[in-house]
Design an enzyme around this catalytic site. Sequence first.
Site, PDB file in Angstrom:
ATOM      1  N   ARG A 197      23.563  37.601  32.475  1.00 40.04           N
ATOM      2  CA  ARG A 197      24.646  37.824  33.437  1.00 40.04           C
ATOM      3  C   ARG A 197      26.020  37.869  32.777  1.00 40.04           C
ATOM      4  NH1 ARG A 197      21.893  33.917  37.929  1.00 40.04           N
ATOM      5  NH2 ARG A 197      21.863  32.524  36.152  1.00 40.04           N
ATOM      6  N   LYS A 308       7.502  28.807  32.156  1.00 37.03           N
ATOM      7  CA  LYS A 308       7.365  27.690  33.057  1.00 37.03           C
ATOM      8  C   LYS A 308       8.742  27.220  33.513  1.00 37.03           C
ATOM      9  CE  LYS A 308       7.025  23.469  31.361  1.00 37.03           C
ATOM     10  NZ  LYS A 308       8.228  22.852  30.790  1.00 37.03           N
ATOM     11  N   ASP A 337       2.391  29.093  28.725  1.00 38.95           N
ATOM     12  CA  ASP A 337       2.443  27.665  28.442  1.00 38.95           C
ATOM     13  C   ASP A 337       2.370  27.598  26.921  1.00 38.95           C
ATOM     14  OD1 ASP A 337       1.727  25.047  27.699  1.00 38.95           O
ATOM     15  OD2 ASP A 337       0.928  24.669  29.690  1.00 38.95           O
ATOM     16  N   HIS A 338       3.487  27.274  26.299  1.00 42.86           N
ATOM     17  CA  HIS A 338       3.517  27.447  24.838  1.00 42.86           C
ATOM     18  C   HIS A 338       2.499  26.551  24.130  1.00 42.86           C
ATOM     19  CE1 HIS A 338       6.322  24.003  24.864  1.00 42.86           C
ATOM     20  NE2 HIS A 338       5.999  23.839  23.597  1.00 42.86           N
ATOM     21  N   LYS A 342      -0.364  27.042  20.400  1.00 39.96           N
ATOM     22  CA  LYS A 342      -0.435  26.197  19.204  1.00 39.96           C
ATOM     23  C   LYS A 342      -1.837  26.288  18.601  1.00 39.96           C
ATOM     24  CE  LYS A 342       2.873  22.792  20.995  1.00 39.96           C
ATOM     25  NZ  LYS A 342       3.917  22.275  20.139  1.00 39.96           N
ATOM     26  N   GLU A 376       7.997  12.115  23.274  1.00 45.43           N
ATOM     27  CA  GLU A 376       9.148  12.697  22.579  1.00 45.43           C
ATOM     28  C   GLU A 376      10.129  11.587  22.255  1.00 45.43           C
ATOM     29  OE1 GLU A 376      10.221  16.880  23.949  1.00 45.43           O
ATOM     30  OE2 GLU A 376       9.428  15.937  25.743  1.00 45.43           O
ATOM     31  N   HIS A 400       1.407  21.478  30.161  1.00 41.18           N
ATOM     32  CA  HIS A 400       0.933  21.236  28.790  1.00 41.18           C
ATOM     33  C   HIS A 400      -0.227  20.229  28.735  1.00 41.18           C
ATOM     34  CE1 HIS A 400       4.523  23.376  28.025  1.00 41.18           C
ATOM     35  NE2 HIS A 400       5.352  22.371  27.918  1.00 41.18           N
ATOM     36  N   LYS A 500      10.185  10.858  27.619  1.00 40.24           N
ATOM     37  CA  LYS A 500      11.316  11.105  26.717  1.00 40.24           C
ATOM     38  C   LYS A 500      11.764   9.774  26.140  1.00 40.24           C
ATOM     39  CE  LYS A 500      12.190  15.518  28.037  1.00 40.24           C
ATOM     40  NZ  LYS A 500      11.887  16.630  27.143  1.00 40.24           N
TER      41      LYS A 500
HETATM   42  C1  BG6 Z   1       8.873  22.045  27.227  1.00 43.66           C
HETATM   43  C2  BG6 Z   1       9.556  21.005  28.086  1.00 43.66           C
HETATM   44  O1  BG6 Z   1       8.002  22.805  28.000  1.00 43.66           O
HETATM   45  O2  BG6 Z   1       8.125  21.391  26.204  1.00 43.66           O
HETATM   46  C3  BG6 Z   1      10.463  20.152  27.244  1.00 43.66           C
HETATM   47  O3  BG6 Z   1      10.307  21.649  29.105  1.00 43.66           O
HETATM   48  C4  BG6 Z   1       9.713  19.551  26.080  1.00 43.66           C
HETATM   49  O4  BG6 Z   1      11.051  19.114  28.031  1.00 43.66           O
HETATM   50  C5  BG6 Z   1       8.930  20.621  25.328  1.00 43.66           C
HETATM   51  O5  BG6 Z   1      10.655  18.954  25.219  1.00 43.66           O
HETATM   52  C6  BG6 Z   1       8.002  19.993  24.305  1.00 43.66           C
HETATM   53  O6  BG6 Z   1       7.417  20.984  23.526  1.00 43.66           O
HETATM   54  P1  BG6 Z   1       6.873  20.674  22.056  1.00 43.66           P
HETATM   55  O7  BG6 Z   1       6.217  21.946  21.607  1.00 43.66           O
HETATM   56  O8  BG6 Z   1       8.080  20.307  21.246  1.00 43.66           O
HETATM   57  O9  BG6 Z   1       5.920  19.537  22.185  1.00 43.66           O
END
Ligand code: BG6
Length: 662
Positions: A197, A308, A337-338, A342, A376, A400, A500
């Site tokens: 934007r 997501k 979903d990353h 992996k 984390e 995840h 977190k």
């Molecule tokens: C994201 C979350 O999908 O995944 C984040 O929105 C999180 O809050 C992150 O920090 C963690 O990903 P990874 O690959 O670092 O474990």
Amino acid sequence: MRIKISLIPANSHRPSSPAITPKPPPPTHFPKCPPMSPFTDLTTPSHPAAPHQSRRRKTNFKIGNLRLSPNILRRVHLRAIAPSRSLLPTQTPSPYFQTKPPNPHQTPKTHTPSTLTHKRTHSQPQQHPIDHFPTPAYLYSSAALSRKTIMPTASPCAIVIFGASGDLAQRKLIPALYEMAREKLLSDHAYIVGFARSPMSDEQYRKESYDAVMKFARTKPVDETILKSLINRLHYFQGDYGSTDVHQKLSETLTAYDDQYGNNEKNRLFYLSTPPSTFEPIITCLGQRAMDPKTNPQSRFKRLIIEKPFGTDLATAKALNALIHKYFDENQVFRIDHYLGKETVQNLMVMRFANSIFEPIWNYKYIDHVQITVSESLGVGSRGGYYDKSGATRDMIQNHIFQLMALVAMEPPAALDAISIRDEKTKVYKSVRPIRPEQVDSYTVRGQYTAGEWAGQKSAGYLKEKDVPADSRTETFAALKLYIDNWRWSGMPFYIRTGKFLEQKLSEVVVRFRSPPQTLFQKQCESPVYPNDLVIKIAPEEGISWRLNGKVPGGTMNIKSVALDFLYKTAFKVEAPEAYERLIYDAMTGDQTLFIRGDEAEAAWAVIDPIEQGWRESKRLPDPYAPGSWGPKRSLDLIEHDGRRWMQSKDGESEPIVACSL
Ligand code: BG6
């Protein structure tokens, strides 16, 4: 679907001269193979041939119409990461795909035209494109055998990134596209349009992207020639996400770029890397313009990648699916979903289904429980605005962690195709015993971090973070105890936790086996002999660790838990690609295996909804926990009251040597 071929040096299995090879003695028994699994379908016969039987067994190896001799198989080890649909048994389409009549613009069923250029350098001319995934005949041609892996260059396409100036695009997407270009997975005729934007010129966008690659590229030093060639194919497009006029202009702009860059098939990949509130206007406008069958009717594919969170509960996920299906067929939609990108997560399936040792013991009879930790070490930082509407459960568990749980718990799929695998994962969510709202205090724990400093980050507490309301009840930590009510997992708990500002950044799955029966050592040792653990390490270490009991050297019979470790970095000596490289490539080649299907997302939300409802209705506030801890005390109690403990927890003692008096 993709097949990788790796070569096993021919002479490592073949004697140089058959004349001097001693004849193997006749075997007394033959080892048993695993039952036909998705992997054995493609790579091995159902029963191993004894050496003297190889002639008779020869005809057992078949891929398509091609018969493979054991000699070829000895030289070629097929790694079926994602096989071509043509190699798989025909599947009955899931009802999920029958919601709409076929759209002429849907993703073609076969692979898109590709160019086999993995080993090609940039200066070499492109080889002739092939229309489908390599045929078996090609796979076994000498050209194929001379390659370690086959990953065809994806078809040319326009990649439109919505949210181009955002953090994800700059930190992950553009660097991933660079790595793909470096590995010849991205076509030289592909180009990128960053849509956002805020106003910005092409030059500014190119400069930002250049800097992003220099900073975040996975492989260093960055190859400037490749980077410059990519940057020259980058454009910026500014406009309102929800304006059909703007989308009309976007369509016209893309058509002009198609001619400029040689995207002759007018392929389109739209990547929604924007906040969820923008999904609806973007999808609607795309549907009315770029996705309209009248726009570029000759396009070979038009696909949508959605970041997501996919909805915030079951109702919103259903509404989003309904909107998407108004304009897109399910096979054009790639919900990302990353975690699924992996390597270690993909390896979960290989570990389970390519190794026969696990299947007989992979159930409640031999496994005591499974625990999944995704922790984390940093707080929410500047993401308070987004995070407070989400919380740990929606941000991490619904997607995840549930993906990890599904891969651990699912039944073997009928084949390695997107339908079969996603069917099995969906069944897992549907089998989760619901936690009713009134049960949340017994089966769940939620927490909020307090003031403190950890891992170089200082916080006055979650409630004081930027954009977080002072009375927020959003959880920055969540732990659940779940049961999967099916024959395999009946009565066996899955403990999951995420948060977190915890002690360390760690993603791992621990499968704890039952203790040996009360015999021998158990009877005579001072304390019980510890059970075995299979630790699947996802991050920061990547690999698998088996914890077994071993005798401590010395005169006394002391027992200690020892680990057999497989670590990616030492076993394969190659660096795994970033999740986004794999996922963008898969979307370009039309492989949905590592993406979430619409009904799968809904089934996962159906588990979360009653928990969120229970928390909303509960008088109990999230339990406070200090940064650098392992979360609230109640999360330790959740598992310890069952006579178990988290593998990682400050308060838990490490397992001592067990002294036995024999
Ligand atoms: C994201 C979350 O999908 O995944 C984040 O929105 C999180 O809050 C992150 O920090 C963690 O990903 P990874 O690959 O670092 O474990």
